[in-house]
Design an enzyme around this catalytic site. Structure first.
Site, mmCIF file in Angstrom:
data_model
loop_
_atom_site.group_PDB
_atom_site.id
_atom_site.type_symbol
_atom_site.label_atom_id
_atom_site.label_comp_id
_atom_site.label_asym_id
_atom_site.label_seq_id
_atom_site.Cartn_x
_atom_site.Cartn_y
_atom_site.Cartn_z
ATOM 1 N N THR A 34 0.840 -1.244 -0.002
ATOM 2 C CA THR A 34 -0.012 0.186 0.071
ATOM 3 C C THR A 34 0.805 1.170 0.069
ATOM 4 O O THR A 34 1.833 1.484 0.823
ATOM 5 C CB THR A 34 -1.046 0.002 1.100
ATOM 6 N N ASN A 64 1.422 4.814 1.004
ATOM 7 C CA ASN A 64 0.957 5.638 2.015
ATOM 8 C C ASN A 64 1.004 7.276 1.486
ATOM 9 O O ASN A 64 2.216 7.270 0.857
ATOM 10 C CB ASN A 64 1.455 5.380 3.292
ATOM 11 N N GLU A 78 -3.741 4.613 2.977
ATOM 12 C CA GLU A 78 -3.083 3.683 2.211
ATOM 13 C C GLU A 78 -3.543 3.294 0.841
ATOM 14 O O GLU A 78 -4.945 2.847 0.887
ATOM 15 C CB GLU A 78 -2.903 2.364 3.113
#
Ligand code: ADP
Ligand code: RBF
Ligand code: MG
Length: 178
Positions: A44, A46, A103
């Site tokens: 993910t 961020n 995210e």
């Protein structure tokens, strides 16, 4: 809160995006908790939560959202590419984070990391709240389902259209005066 039992809806929301969507959000890809790829096998990207304030969206409810993302890589010359994405906004109850985070899992296989790149989002719909899980496997299962739900939801014409949106294609830049 644990997830509800039973099968999940294969598609999220109505056939056209509803208010307050599309929501725009943009930021630099920063280091997160270092868990996405390593622990879950789902990276993910961020971005700073402060990006929500810019559009006046700091009150946006925590949960899982979907839409289009524009990734702008600066070198050798600025290049923006559009991909489908799922976004988690919140405290990751399974990990009991103390800070809220944004995210984004981009549905594309990248050859390498892109920390420092600009990520701009056109958020088109809401999938579900964040849940706590009994196991890491059930969390991963639900994220995998979110990805399928997002893909299917974005195939609808009114959602596909936003892939061409000017702000997104410009990599999150407002139109310049001429
Ligand atoms: P962190 O905890 O620092 O966010 P992750 O393990 O979640 O680390 O991995 C995220 C990083 O992996 C992103 O910042 C990006 O550089 C890279 N990455 C590679 N592929 C993807 C993808 N499909 N979606 C999001 N990030 C990706
Ligand atoms: N974390 C949770 O604790 N509960 C969730 O319901 C949850 N759903 C997620 C859904 C998606 C689509 C994504 C990309 C992440 C989700 N996460 C959730 C966050 C996950 O725990 C986090 O990405 C990793 O811990 C890496 O920081
Ligand atoms: Mg991450």
């Amino acid at each position: 809160m644990p997830p509800p039992s039973g099968p999940r809806d294969p598609i999220a929301g109505l056939d056209t995006p509803q208010s307050p969507f599309p929501l725009k959000l943009s930021g630099e890809v920063i280091k997160g908790f270092g868990r996405g790829s390593a622990e879950l096998g789902i990276p993910t990207a961020n971005i700073p939560i402060s990006g929500l304030d810019v559009g006046g969206h700091s009150d946006l409810a925590s949960g899982i959202y979907y839409g289009w993302s524009a990734l702008t890589i600066a070198s050798p010359s600025p290049t923006t590419t559009i991909y489908p994405m799922v976004m988690s906004l919140g405290y990751n109850p399974y990990y009991k984070n103390t800070v809220r985070s944004v995210e984004v899992h981009i549905m594309h296989d990248f050859e390498s990391d892109f920390y420092g790149a600009r990520l701009s989002l056109s958020i088109l719909g809401y999938i579900r709240p964040e849940y706590d899980y009994v196991s890491k496997e059930s969390l991963i299962d639900d994220i995998r389902t979110d990805i399928k739900v997002a893909e299917k939801s974005l195939e609808r014409e009114a959602y596909k259209a936003w892939k061409e949106d000017g702000w997104l294609v410009r990599g999150g830049k407002e139109e310049e005066d001429s």
